[in-house]
Motif scaffolding. Structure first.
Motif, PDB file in Angstrom:
ATOM      1  N   ARG A   1     162.961  -8.249  34.569  1.00 49.21           N
ATOM      2  CA  ARG A   1     164.131  -7.911  35.383  1.00 49.21           C
ATOM      3  C   ARG A   1     164.264  -6.417  35.638  1.00 49.21           C
ATOM      4  O   ARG A   1     165.360  -5.906  35.831  1.00 49.21           O
ATOM      5  N   THR A   2     163.132  -5.682  35.621  1.00 49.41           N
ATOM      6  CA  THR A   2     163.179  -4.303  36.105  1.00 49.41           C
ATOM      7  C   THR A   2     162.988  -4.313  37.617  1.00 49.41           C
ATOM      8  O   THR A   2     162.701  -5.352  38.217  1.00 49.41           O
ATOM      9  N   CYS A   3     163.110  -3.130  38.218  1.00 47.24           N
ATOM     10  CA  CYS A   3     162.943  -3.014  39.662  1.00 47.24           C
ATOM     11  C   CYS A   3     161.480  -2.807  40.059  1.00 47.24           C
ATOM     12  O   CYS A   3     161.176  -2.587  41.232  1.00 47.24           O
ATOM     13  N   LEU A   4     160.587  -2.814  39.088  1.00 48.01           N
ATOM     14  CA  LEU A   4     159.160  -2.662  39.393  1.00 48.01           C
ATOM     15  C   LEU A   4     158.640  -3.966  39.992  1.00 48.01           C
ATOM     16  O   LEU A   4     158.677  -5.018  39.337  1.00 48.01           O
ATOM     17  N   ALA A   5     158.135  -3.896  41.217  1.00 46.23           N
ATOM     18  CA  ALA A   5     157.669  -5.122  41.880  1.00 46.23           C
ATOM     19  C   ALA A   5     156.605  -5.828  41.044  1.00 46.23           C
ATOM     20  O   ALA A   5     156.556  -7.053  40.977  1.00 46.23           O
ATOM     21  N   GLY A   6     155.777  -5.037  40.404  1.00 47.99           N
ATOM     22  CA  GLY A   6     154.684  -5.627  39.634  1.00 47.99           C
ATOM     23  C   GLY A   6     155.075  -6.047  38.224  1.00 47.99           C
ATOM     24  O   GLY A   6     154.192  -6.333  37.412  1.00 47.99           O
ATOM     25  N   ASP A   7     156.359  -6.104  37.927  1.00 49.08           N
ATOM     26  CA  ASP A   7     156.777  -6.519  36.580  1.00 49.08           C
ATOM     27  C   ASP A   7     156.673  -8.046  36.467  1.00 49.08           C
ATOM     28  O   ASP A   7     157.681  -8.755  36.406  1.00 49.08           O
ATOM     29  N   VAL A   8     155.448  -8.514  36.500  1.00 49.91           N
ATOM     30  CA  VAL A   8     155.155  -9.949  36.489  1.00 49.91           C
ATOM     31  C   VAL A   8     154.278 -10.222  35.270  1.00 49.91           C
ATOM     32  O   VAL A   8     153.250  -9.574  35.078  1.00 49.91           O
ATOM     33  N   ILE A   9     154.699 -11.174  34.464  1.00 56.13           N
ATOM     34  CA  ILE A   9     153.949 -11.461  33.242  1.00 56.13           C
ATOM     35  C   ILE A   9     152.777 -12.386  33.544  1.00 56.13           C
ATOM     36  O   ILE A   9     151.702 -12.250  32.975  1.00 56.13           O
ATOM     37  N   GLY A  10     152.974 -13.305  34.465  1.00 58.55           N
ATOM     38  CA  GLY A  10     151.878 -14.183  34.843  1.00 58.55           C
ATOM     39  C   GLY A  10     152.407 -15.498  35.378  1.00 58.55           C
ATOM     40  O   GLY A  10     153.617 -15.734  35.403  1.00 58.55           O
TER      41      GLY A  10
ATOM     42  N   LEU B   1     167.036 -16.012  33.306  1.00 54.66           N
ATOM     43  CA  LEU B   1     168.330 -15.611  33.886  1.00 54.66           C
ATOM     44  C   LEU B   1     168.550 -16.258  35.245  1.00 54.66           C
ATOM     45  O   LEU B   1     169.668 -16.631  35.584  1.00 54.66           O
ATOM     46  N   GLU B   2     167.480 -16.375  36.032  1.00 56.31           N
ATOM     47  CA  GLU B   2     167.565 -16.880  37.405  1.00 56.31           C
ATOM     48  C   GLU B   2     166.255 -17.554  37.754  1.00 56.31           C
ATOM     49  O   GLU B   2     165.210 -17.124  37.280  1.00 56.31           O
ATOM     50  N   THR B   3     166.323 -18.536  38.613  1.00 58.17           N
ATOM     51  CA  THR B   3     165.085 -18.990  39.243  1.00 58.17           C
ATOM     52  C   THR B   3     165.263 -18.856  40.751  1.00 58.17           C
ATOM     53  O   THR B   3     166.382 -18.897  41.262  1.00 58.17           O
ATOM     54  N   MET B   4     164.173 -18.648  41.450  1.00 59.05           N
ATOM     55  CA  MET B   4     164.221 -18.504  42.905  1.00 59.05           C
ATOM     56  C   MET B   4     162.876 -18.904  43.486  1.00 59.05           C
ATOM     57  O   MET B   4     161.944 -19.234  42.738  1.00 59.05           O
ATOM     58  N   LYS B   5     162.784 -18.857  44.816  1.00 59.02           N
ATOM     59  CA  LYS B   5     161.540 -19.275  45.430  1.00 59.02           C
ATOM     60  C   LYS B   5     161.139 -18.300  46.529  1.00 59.02           C
ATOM     61  O   LYS B   5     161.966 -17.929  47.362  1.00 59.02           O
ATOM     62  N   ASN B   6     159.909 -17.846  46.534  1.00 59.10           N
ATOM     63  CA  ASN B   6     159.346 -17.106  47.662  1.00 59.10           C
ATOM     64  C   ASN B   6     157.859 -17.461  47.679  1.00 59.10           C
ATOM     65  O   ASN B   6     157.057 -16.845  46.995  1.00 59.10           O
ATOM     66  N   ARG B   7     157.512 -18.482  48.413  1.00 58.95           N
ATOM     67  CA  ARG B   7     156.196 -19.111  48.402  1.00 58.95           C
ATOM     68  C   ARG B   7     155.916 -19.778  47.053  1.00 58.95           C
ATOM     69  O   ARG B   7     155.399 -20.873  47.008  1.00 58.95           O
ATOM     70  N   LYS B   8     156.247 -19.112  45.971  1.00 52.65           N
ATOM     71  CA  LYS B   8     156.090 -19.714  44.651  1.00 52.65           C
ATOM     72  C   LYS B   8     157.443 -19.783  43.972  1.00 52.65           C
ATOM     73  O   LYS B   8     158.367 -19.038  44.320  1.00 52.65           O
ATOM     74  N   ASP B   9     157.535 -20.645  42.948  1.00 56.07           N
ATOM     75  CA  ASP B   9     158.734 -20.649  42.112  1.00 56.07           C
ATOM     76  C   ASP B   9     158.658 -19.472  41.162  1.00 56.07           C
ATOM     77  O   ASP B   9     157.604 -19.217  40.548  1.00 56.07           O
TER      78      ASP B   9
ATOM     79  N   LEU C   1     163.310 -13.310  33.881  1.00 54.69           N
ATOM     80  CA  LEU C   1     163.660 -13.393  32.457  1.00 54.69           C
ATOM     81  C   LEU C   1     164.446 -12.157  32.013  1.00 54.69           C
ATOM     82  O   LEU C   1     164.458 -11.137  32.718  1.00 54.69           O
ATOM     83  N   ASP C   2     165.035 -12.234  30.826  1.00 56.31           N
ATOM     84  CA  ASP C   2     165.774 -11.072  30.307  1.00 56.31           C
ATOM     85  C   ASP C   2     164.853 -10.088  29.587  1.00 56.31           C
ATOM     86  O   ASP C   2     165.309  -9.174  28.917  1.00 56.31           O
ATOM     87  N   THR C   3     163.542 -10.296  29.720  1.00 60.13           N
ATOM     88  CA  THR C   3     162.591  -9.351  29.155  1.00 60.13           C
ATOM     89  C   THR C   3     161.829  -8.683  30.295  1.00 60.13           C
ATOM     90  O   THR C   3     162.193  -8.850  31.467  1.00 60.13           O
ATOM     91  N   SER C   4     160.770  -7.935  29.992  1.00 56.86           N
ATOM     92  CA  SER C   4     160.021  -7.217  31.015  1.00 56.86           C
ATOM     93  C   SER C   4     158.622  -6.948  30.505  1.00 56.86           C
ATOM     94  O   SER C   4     158.442  -6.561  29.343  1.00 56.86           O
ATOM     95  N   ALA C   5     157.649  -7.143  31.377  1.00 57.13           N
ATOM     96  CA  ALA C   5     156.279  -6.786  30.992  1.00 57.13           C
ATOM     97  C   ALA C   5     156.183  -5.275  30.818  1.00 57.13           C
ATOM     98  O   ALA C   5     155.641  -4.777  29.826  1.00 57.13           O
TER      99      ALA C   5
END
Ligand SMILES: *Cc1c(COP(=O)(O)O)cnc(C)c1O
Length: 376
Positions: free
Chosen positions: A304-313, A254-262, A266-270
């Motif tokens: 794309r949830t509001c959970l900071a740790g919603d990171v797949i890898g 859905l979006e790409t952005m940068k904060n130290r890393k790229d 996504l439209d899914t969620s871990a």
């Protein structure tokens, strides 16, 4: 390059891959005489049950709802095991189950008569107290030091075996046949002397039979050994192995952005669609992607949830990711659809099958109502 023309996020179960796994399992059953059941805890996509039924003997359930689903949609044998049954649930289970496995002698004393009067084959889950899993797998180890799963040797009451027709143990998770062989040795040492007169022995799940390096011959030999020594019907009840590598979760950037890393959102969620990624934790394979640094462009793939740790890898790609592109997670049939949730109001992924000829067919779509109906 789009993987599918269906809307995302969507689960796609690949029928060809599924049939490859099923053929391996049927071969094990034919060579060893074992009956193989689908553990619905891992995969309950009942629209595939008519296909699975051609290869497997039935289903196993962790309680009333799975037992009912297996009985109504799969047929064949329905087995059920629960650490503790509720009285209401138990009465209804009697309508669906053929085999009922109890987790303690207390449960057996409480419910055994009802089950026997209803003509069910009753068994006990035993704990061979043989941990074969790596230390970081402790939450998947039913042989852990304070486990509630199964009767230990110390708690065994041989005087209460009248009416018991079989034993069950389940101790493995994603393991090869060598760990089964070790577990069988521990089982025999603690409980082998009680096998006389039993009709069946259920070796549980966690056998990674359809993995490329799985030692199928060792499994078959182990089953034949047990079958001949104790004159019992052997059951296996794998979940993962039935659908290993047989499904995808297709998402769109859905979006790409940068904060130290790229970062790609996504439209899914871990957290919602592949919770084992956070829980297990586990890193799903991504199509056309590698470990970070392997290819030119690294991205954190995120939900794309509001959970900071919603990171797949973190994964690397040959080309920069752009909004609108599809990212395909592989091996997404097991422990996914059965675990999805609508946390944060996330929509549930659509469910589809990829037919043998390569066409994708939608099986089920979800909507706002599915979110609302679980709340009040
Ligand atoms: C989870 C479970 C299974 C299936 O395990 P897999 O690792 O998916 O093969 C089988 N039997 C019991 C009792 C289980 O709890």
């Amino acid at each position: 390059m789009r993987f599918t023309d269906l809307p995302t996020p969507c689960f796609i179960i690949d029928e060809n891959r599924l049939v490859q796994n099923l053929a391996v399992l049927r071969d094990v059953a034919r060579r060893s005489g074992a009956k193989i059941l689908l553990a619905q805890k891992a995969f309950s996509m009942f629209s595939t049950y008519p296909l699975l039924r051609e290869y497997l003997a039935g289903t196993t359930a962790s309680g009333l709802f799975e037992a009912r689903l297996g009985h109504e949609e799969f047929g064949g044998e329905t087995h059920v095991y629960s650490p503790a049954y509720t009285p209401d649930e138990f009465h209804e289970i009697l309508n669906y189950a053929d085999h009922i496995v109890f987790n303690s002698f207390t449960q057996w004393k409480k419910y055994g008569n009802l089950a026997r009067v209803a003509g069910k084959s009753c068994g006990l889950r035993l704990n061979p107290e043989c941990s074969t899993q790596p230390d970081d797998h402790a939450i998947y180890d039913p042989c852990g030091p304070t486990s509630r799963l199964g009767i230990t040797e110390a708690n065994f009451q041989p005087d209460l075996l009248d009416g018991i027709e079989g034993f069950h143990f389940h101790t493995l998770c994603e393991q090869n046949a060598d760990d089964l062989v070790r577990t069988v040795a521990a089982f025999e040492m603690r409980f082998g002397r009680y096998m006389e007169g039993m009709k069946w022995l259920n070796l549980g799940g966690g056998h990674h039979i359809t993995r490329a390096d799985y030692d199928v011959d060792a499994l078959v030999n182990c089953i034949i050994y047990l079958r001949d020594k104790y004159k019992v019907q052997i059951y296996l009840e794998p979940g993962e192995a039935v659908v290993l590598n047989a499904g995808y979760l297709v998402s769109t950037v859905l979006e790409t952005m940068k904060n130290r890393k790229d970062i790609a959102i996504l439209d899914t969620s871990a957290a919602c669609h592949m919770p084992d990624v956070l829980e297990m934790p586990y890193r799903p394979p991504v199509m056309r992607a590698g470990e970070p640094g392997c290819k030119a462009f690294d991205y954190l793939l995120t939900g794309r949830t509001c959970l900071a740790g919603d990171v797949i890898g973190e994964y690397s790609f040959d080309v920069p990711l752009m909004a609108g592109e599809q990212v395909v997670f592989e091996d997404m049939a097991l422990y996914t659809m059965v675990k999805t949730n609508t946390f944060n109001g996330m929509p549930l992924p659509l469910i589809a099958v990829r037919r043998a000829d390569g066409t994708d067919e939608v099986v089920r779509m979800f909507s706002y109502e599915d979110f609302k109906n679980r709340l009040s």
